[in-house]
Design an enzyme around this catalytic site. Structure first.
Site, PDB file in Angstrom:
ATOM      1  CB  CYS A 180      -0.887  -0.030   1.244  1.00  0.00           C
ATOM      2  SG  CYS A 180      -1.675   1.535   1.641  1.00  0.00           S
ATOM      3  CG  HIS A 226     -10.434   4.450  -0.180  1.00  0.00           C
ATOM      4  ND1 HIS A 226      -9.287   4.988  -0.719  1.00  0.00           N
ATOM      5  CD2 HIS A 226     -10.011   3.577   0.767  1.00  0.00           C
ATOM      6  CE1 HIS A 226      -8.230   4.473  -0.123  1.00  0.00           C
ATOM      7  NE2 HIS A 226      -8.639   3.607   0.783  1.00  0.00           N
ATOM      8  CE1 TYR A 264      -8.775   0.420  -0.596  1.00  0.00           C
ATOM      9  CE2 TYR A 264      -9.568  -1.739   0.080  1.00  0.00           C
ATOM     10  CZ  TYR A 264      -8.997  -0.520   0.393  1.00  0.00           C
ATOM     11  OH  TYR A 264      -8.647  -0.243   1.682  1.00  0.00           O
ATOM     12  CD  GLU A 298      -5.873  -1.293   3.107  1.00  0.00           C
ATOM     13  OE1 GLU A 298      -5.097  -1.682   2.224  1.00  0.00           O
ATOM     14  OE2 GLU A 298      -5.841  -0.159   3.602  1.00  0.00           O
ATOM     15  CD  GLU A 354      -3.277   0.285   7.212  1.00  0.00           C
ATOM     16  OE1 GLU A 354      -2.390  -0.584   7.332  1.00  0.00           O
ATOM     17  OE2 GLU A 354      -3.667   0.718   6.124  1.00  0.00           O
ATOM     18  CB  THR A 356      -4.105   4.077   5.087  1.00  0.00           C
ATOM     19  OG1 THR A 356      -4.926   2.933   5.309  1.00  0.00           O
ATOM     20  CG2 THR A 356      -3.094   3.781   4.008  1.00  0.00           C
ATOM     21  CB  CYS A 391      -3.988  -0.003  -4.766  1.00  0.00           C
ATOM     22  SG  CYS A 391      -5.114  -0.589  -3.492  1.00  0.00           S
ATOM     23  CB  CYS A 425      -5.312   6.261  -2.615  1.00  0.00           C
ATOM     24  SG  CYS A 425      -3.965   5.222  -3.139  1.00  0.00           S
TER      25      CYS A 425
END
Ligand code: SF4
Ligand code: FE
Length: 484
Positions: A100, A293, A297, A448, A258, A191, A300, A104
């Site tokens: 990650c 978001h 996904y 996640e 995180e 994050t 990413c 974003c």
């Protein structure tokens, strides 16, 4: 400084007085901490590639606010083409980091708050959009990484924010002053918070009239008085503190991060407030951020999936069975699932539309379908990767054993696969699969995928709301000639 270099970004973090706790102690130098540094390297990649001519088109855009070239992570999407490029950029960064890259959440918050503040001002005559425009110009000018923070700890899930036994379980206003507001509470699972210059806070759920103090959105510097973080530990994280163990990490250079971010009476000046008590707009902000978001996904996770599929294919070659038909079939299935996720990310972007404020939003139904698939497919891709890799990925000895003068040769002899592949190269690939499926990167790729950007049920609620069932019933009635 419209586009920071990777080095400038890392130096800029050193200048912040970010307060972070790990293992119960204050971390003196977060930037060089071996557990934190790989996550900084991932964010740094978003700066580095913005200077690479090969990635200009994906990594940069022209600001609608200033006409300047900005990093795409600081951009307000101006077209469906921008939305598509966002997903492509995220896939590419997932491929390069296998982790990650954290930036974003800020980009998604910018776009959600930009359009929502416009609509709040229209309804209430407030100045939130003006505040936000000023803030965005600063973000773009300084090329900040911003933690777009939504998730509150939430306490008893059956109770609204104002009904919780402990009022701090949702971020809220504890004092209203002439010059601003004072905030208390926390945001969980944040994050990249420690690697961010700023925190941009949004409410976490739709709210009713009693929740006025909880319907709040604002921006604060990461090192503002009263803010501190507690690092979220990851599976196998202390391997990063061991000497001569980089092979054991699987991915020694990059990682995610995180943390719990605590707001202990933090002051926010008036010009950094973007929502303050207009409860009926909390839901809109949440829905839009979550939608962006969930689109993210589809980029990413696909990029990280590409790395995992590649690692599984290498493992099969190094095991000596690249031609086995069942292996080929498993790799086909992994690619099929991964490309399906990508298709959803691209589709919700291509079907995007212009908001009243002028930036572009994704198709909410398709973005939620995208994320719903992400809650499932990476688990199957992971299962297939582990199947192909074999049990050795979780039973092999350490790098130190392989390099030991006493047992090193024994390890190399008994863990050899295909005769043309040095044992250590085979081990590296198996450790990468372990990292992606069970180690530090599994936080970002597995769990996640399930809970990030909202748990599966949150998407099902949105699919139910956006699915237009009445329209579908009418279609059926017409064709069946139903007369009621
Ligand atoms: Fe970006 Fe993916 Fe990390 Fe979210 S999980 S911040 S979308 S890389
Ligand atoms: Fe996430």
């Amino acid at each position: 400084m419209a586009l920071m270099t990777k080095e400038e970004y890392i130096e800029s973090l050193r200048k912040l007085k970010t307060k972070v706790y790990m293992f119960g102690e204050l971390v003196e130098n977060p930037v060089d901490h071996p557990i934190i540094r790989p996550s900084i390297n991932s964010v740094a990649m978003t700066y580095d590639l913005a200077h690479n001519p090969e990635y200009q088109d994906l990594m940069t855009a022209t600001s609608n606010l200033t006409g300047e070239k900005v990093n795409r992570f600081c951009h307000l999407h101006q077209s469906t083409d921008d939305l598509v490029k966002k997903v492509k950029m995220q896939r590419m960064l997932g491929q390069k980091t296998g982790a990650c890259f954290q930036r974003c959440v800020g980009m998604d918050a910018f776009n959600a708050i930009y359009s929502t503040t416009f609509e709040i001002d229209k309804e209430h005559g407030t100045k939130y959009h003006e505040n936000f425009l000023k803030y965005m110009k600063e973000v773009q000018e300084k090329d900040w990484t911003v933690d777009g923070a939504m998730t509150d700890p939430k306490g008893d899930r059956s109770l609204s924010p104002s009904k919780q036994e402990d009022p701090d379980l949702f971020v809220h206003v504890v004092e209203r002053r002439e010059d601003g507001i004072v905030i208390r509470g926390a945001k969980a699972h944040q994050t990249g918070s420690i690697n961010s210059h700023e925190h941009l806070i949004m409410p976490t759920i739709a709210m009713g009239p009693d929740d006025k103090d909880y319907a709040v959105s604002f921006a604060v510097p990461t090192d503002a008085d009263g803010i501190f973080m507690i690092y979220g530990r990851q599976s196998c994280d202390t391997r990063k503190m061991e000497e001569n163990a980089s092979m054991d990490l699987g991915n020694s250079e990059f990682g995610g991060q995180e943390a719990l971010v605590v707001f202990d009476d933090v002051f926010v000046p008036n010009d950094r407030i973007f929502l303050n008590g207009e409860t009926e707009f909390a839901g809109m902000m949440v829905e839009r951020f979550a939608g962006y978001h969930r689109q993210s996904y589809g980029g990413c996770k696909v990029g990280v999936g590409d790395v995992l599929i590649g690692a599984a294919a290498l493992a099969s070659e190094y095991n000596g069975v690249p031609k086995a038909s069942h292996i080929k079939d498993k790799l086909i299935e992994m690619m099929h699932l991964n490309e399906t996720l990508y298709s959803c990310g691209i589709a919700c972007s291509a079907e995007g539309f212009k908001t009243e404020a002028g930036n572009y939003q994704i198709d909410l139904l398709l973005a939620n379908v995208c994320k719903q698939n992400v809650t499932r497919f990476p688990y199957e891709i992971t299962r297939l990767a582990e199947d192909i890799a074999g049990g050795l990925m979780v039973t092999m000895p350490s790098e130190k054993d392989f390099n030991s003068p006493v047992v090193g040769d024994i390890c190399k002899k008994y863990f050899k696969g295909a005769s043309n592949i040095p044992t250590m190269e085979r081990m590296k690939v198996l450790r990468l699969i372990e990292n992606l499926t069970l180690g530090t990167a599994a936080v970002g790729y597995r769990t996640e995928s399930l809970h990030g950007a909202g748990s599966p049920q949150a998407q099902r609620v949105m699919i139910w709301r956006q699915g237009n069932l009445e329209f579908k019933k009418d279609l059926a009635k017409k064709i069946a000639k139903v007369n009621i």
